[in-house]
Design a protein around this motif. Structure first.
Motif, PDB file in Angstrom:
ATOM      1  N   GLU A  87      26.005  43.119  37.816  1.00  0.00           N
ATOM      2  CA  GLU A  87      25.102  42.164  38.461  1.00  0.00           C
ATOM      3  C   GLU A  87      25.169  40.772  37.848  1.00  0.00           C
ATOM      4  OE1 GLU A  87      21.105  43.459  38.040  1.00  0.00           O
ATOM      5  OE2 GLU A  87      21.262  43.862  35.888  1.00  0.00           O
ATOM      6  N   HIS A  88      25.800  40.646  36.681  1.00  0.00           N
ATOM      7  CA  HIS A  88      25.890  39.350  36.009  1.00  0.00           C
ATOM      8  C   HIS A  88      27.253  38.671  36.161  1.00  0.00           C
ATOM      9  CE1 HIS A  88      22.064  40.245  34.182  1.00  0.00           C
ATOM     10  NE2 HIS A  88      22.548  41.347  33.626  1.00  0.00           N
ATOM     11  N   TYR A  89      28.326  39.464  36.313  1.00  0.00           N
ATOM     12  CA  TYR A  89      29.658  38.879  36.210  1.00  0.00           C
ATOM     13  C   TYR A  89      30.624  39.355  37.308  1.00  0.00           C
ATOM     14  CZ  TYR A  89      28.127  37.770  31.451  1.00  0.00           C
ATOM     15  OH  TYR A  89      27.420  37.306  30.361  1.00  0.00           O
ATOM     16  N   TYR A  90      31.534  38.432  37.628  1.00  0.00           N
ATOM     17  CA  TYR A  90      32.729  38.743  38.403  1.00  0.00           C
ATOM     18  C   TYR A  90      33.930  38.461  37.508  1.00  0.00           C
ATOM     19  CZ  TYR A  90      29.823  38.561  42.631  1.00  0.00           C
ATOM     20  OH  TYR A  90      28.868  38.782  43.589  1.00  0.00           O
ATOM     21  N   VAL A  91      35.066  39.020  37.861  1.00  0.00           N
ATOM     22  CA  VAL A  91      36.309  38.680  37.175  1.00  0.00           C
ATOM     23  C   VAL A  91      37.281  38.163  38.224  1.00  0.00           C
ATOM     24  CG1 VAL A  91      38.275  39.536  35.859  1.00  0.00           C
ATOM     25  CG2 VAL A  91      35.974  40.345  35.316  1.00  0.00           C
ATOM     26  N   CYS A  92      37.657  36.896  38.082  1.00  0.00           N
ATOM     27  CA  CYS A  92      38.583  36.265  39.014  1.00  0.00           C
ATOM     28  C   CYS A  92      39.917  36.044  38.301  1.00  0.00           C
ATOM     29  CB  CYS A  92      38.026  34.925  39.502  1.00  0.00           C
ATOM     30  SG  CYS A  92      36.403  35.069  40.290  1.00  0.00           S
ATOM     31  N   GLY A  93      40.980  35.979  39.062  1.00  0.00           N
ATOM     32  CA  GLY A  93      42.255  35.768  38.400  1.00  0.00           C
ATOM     33  C   GLY A  93      43.444  35.860  39.317  1.00  0.00           C
ATOM     34  N   ALA A  94      44.622  35.957  38.689  1.00  0.00           N
ATOM     35  CA  ALA A  94      45.879  36.013  39.428  1.00  0.00           C
ATOM     36  C   ALA A  94      46.848  36.919  38.676  1.00  0.00           C
ATOM     37  CB  ALA A  94      46.455  34.606  39.577  1.00  0.00           C
ATOM     38  N   PRO A  95      47.495  37.850  39.379  1.00  0.00           N
ATOM     39  CA  PRO A  95      48.426  38.773  38.735  1.00  0.00           C
ATOM     40  C   PRO A  95      49.884  38.445  39.057  1.00  0.00           C
ATOM     41  CG  PRO A  95      47.681  39.716  40.797  1.00  0.00           C
ATOM     42  CD  PRO A  95      47.139  38.300  40.746  1.00  0.00           C
ATOM     43  N   SER A  96      50.761  38.809  38.139  1.00  0.00           N
ATOM     44  CA  SER A  96      52.203  38.714  38.368  1.00  0.00           C
ATOM     45  C   SER A  96      52.817  40.097  38.201  1.00  0.00           C
ATOM     46  CB  SER A  96      52.842  37.746  37.370  1.00  0.00           C
ATOM     47  OG  SER A  96      54.260  37.837  37.409  1.00  0.00           O
TER      48      SER A  96
END
Length: 463
Positions: free
Chosen positions: A274-283
């Motif tokens: 409820e506090h966090y998301y994890v955003c990013g990009a994978p290779s």
């Protein structure tokens, strides 16, 4: 103090960690078998459960009898049509490549990305169902590794919000299966796993407690996905929101307070709690590229890695204008294409073996640098993974990224599970190694990076 059992089910192995009072009492690793070819990649559900059972039974009795809570980290993007064969198609299964390319041209594509936070790529269960649904009964259940394992331990095919948010079927804003996406696929919510919060506790089946020698009061915590948990573990221990892991593949991740989406760039954005998301990009192309290089250019793999510091010391930045596109395994970010290929560019008779090796490493890191710029520009990075066990590669990464890099061994999903459950008070972990930017080297790499991937960028832009 309570004893915690964390189980991390990745695409190559199951890792076990027994933790008490922030200390690992027992750890082990058990390999998993993957089947298929260049297009089809799957594991067998029955074999996975057998390996899991063997791994748990290998834990000394004294620890099993003290376990209070068990939780699971699982690899993202798995899809298991729940029939007798129980084939689990992995993220690296590309049967849906043609179907998802066609879907990208539809009116629904932008909104489905915005709903789910999952890039439009053959890796996702959304794409796999789109491609495979005609091969299975209309009412079949579409599960994954998490549902398989939690059903085995609790009797219910549960899936946590975090793992669900990497399926392309889940609404990360409403925390429910997306009605619009399911309607498009012509499947019902009842065909999917039952959604629960990552910290939801469920009783273990009595027969499971008896089989493994657990207390009858042991609880199962749903857990989350491996990438999200790795990012959370790093954040919890170091306080740095940005992290980079280069194992077989690579991913740059940012822990955020809100969902951050960009349809054009197709970053992922997955729910944690409820506090966090994890955003990013994978290779797709991380340590697997170095392993390939070791096979092609080294007599022995161990000697190859041991000799890397000397090779880099003997060669110049830019490898005499030799470029290497590291897309030997297709590519996710920034291209999201299975058709892309790699190799040497501008190779001439002047180039020696050592120049080729340097260009492979530089090409890999220059590609990752674009992901760093997308996800965590101008930020310090916690770095982890087997790639950075060779210190000179950490130094090179800092120079190419232009970011101070802190080697963090804490980026393990099992610790992420433990921190989600216990929320222990811990001092911020001091990095065992710090790689600082050499400004002169960074300036050279900045100049090189401007045209390094120019031709392939232009080619893909025309498609």
């Amino acid at each position: 103090m309570a004893v915690f059992l964390g189980i991390d089910i990745g695409t190559t192995a199951i890792k076990i960690g027994v933790i008490q009072s922030n200390q690992v009492l027992y750890a082990s690793e058990h390999r998993l078998q993957t089947y298929g070819d260049d297009t089809v990649k799957y594991q067998k559900g029955h074999e996975l459960l057998m390996t899991l059972s063997e791994a748990v039974l290998a834990i000394p009795n004294v620890f099993r009898q003290q376990v209070e809570t068990i939780s699971f980290s699982t690899a993202m993007h798995s899809l298991m049509p729940d029939d007798e064969s129980k084939k689990i198609f992995l993220w690296s299964d590309f049967q849906a490549a043609i179907a998802i390319e066609a879907f990208k041209k539809t009116n629904e594509a932008p909104s489905f990305y915005e709903i789910s936070g999952t890039p439009l790529h053959a890796m996702s269960p959304f794409a796999k169902i789109l491609a495979l649904r005609s091969e299975y009964p209309q009412d079949i259940h579409w599960y994954g590794i998490k549902e398989l394992v939690l059903q085995y331990f609790t009797g219910k095919p549960l899936i946590d919000y975090s793992t669900a948010s990497a399926t392309g079927l889940f609404d990360i804003h409403k925390r429910q299966w997306s009605k619009a996406i399911l309607t498009y696929l012509k499947i019902e919510e009842a065909q999917l796993g039952e959604l629960v919060d990552p910290t939801q506790l469920v009783e273990a089946l009595p027969e499971i407690c008896q089989k493994f020698g657990f207390k009858t009061s042991v609880s199962i915590m749903a857990g989350a996905s491996d990438g999200v948990l790795a990012a959370y573990a790093s954040f919890y221990r170091t306080g740095r929101t940005a992290s980079l892991t280069i194992g077989t593949s690579a991913a740059v991740r940012q822990v955020t307070r809100s969902a951050k989406l960009n349809y054009k760039k197709q970053n992922f954005c997955y729910y944690l709690n409820e506090h966090y998301y994890v955003c990013g990009a994978p290779s797709n192309n991380g340590g697997c590229i170095l392993s390939w290089a070791a096979e092609q250019f080294g007599k022995e793999s161990l000697d190859f890695f041991a000799n890397l510091p000397d090779i880099l010391a003997q060669t110049e930045i830019g490898a005499k204008n030799l470029r290497f596109w590291p897309f030997l395994n297709g590519e996710r970010a920034p291209y999201w294409s299975n058709d892309i290929a790699g190799g040497f560019q501008d190779l001439t008779l002047q180039h020696q073996r050592k120049d080729m090796i340097r260009s492979i490493i530089e090409g890999l890191l220059l590609n990752v640098a674009r992901l760093v710029k997308l996800v965590a520009p101008n930020e310090e990075l916690s770095i982890s993974g087997g790639f950075f066990q060779t210190a000179v590669l950490g130094e090179l990464a800092a120079d190419i990224f232009g970011s101070t890099c802190y080697y963090a061994v804490e980026n393990e999903p099992i610790f992420g599970l433990y921190y989600l459950l216990e929320q222990p008070e811990l001092p911020k972990e001091k990095a065992k190694q710090i790689f600082r930017v050499n400004q002169a080297n960074y300036n050279k790499y900045q100049a090189i990076s401007k045209k390094y991937f120019e031709e392939i960028d232009q080619l893909l832009a025309q498609k």
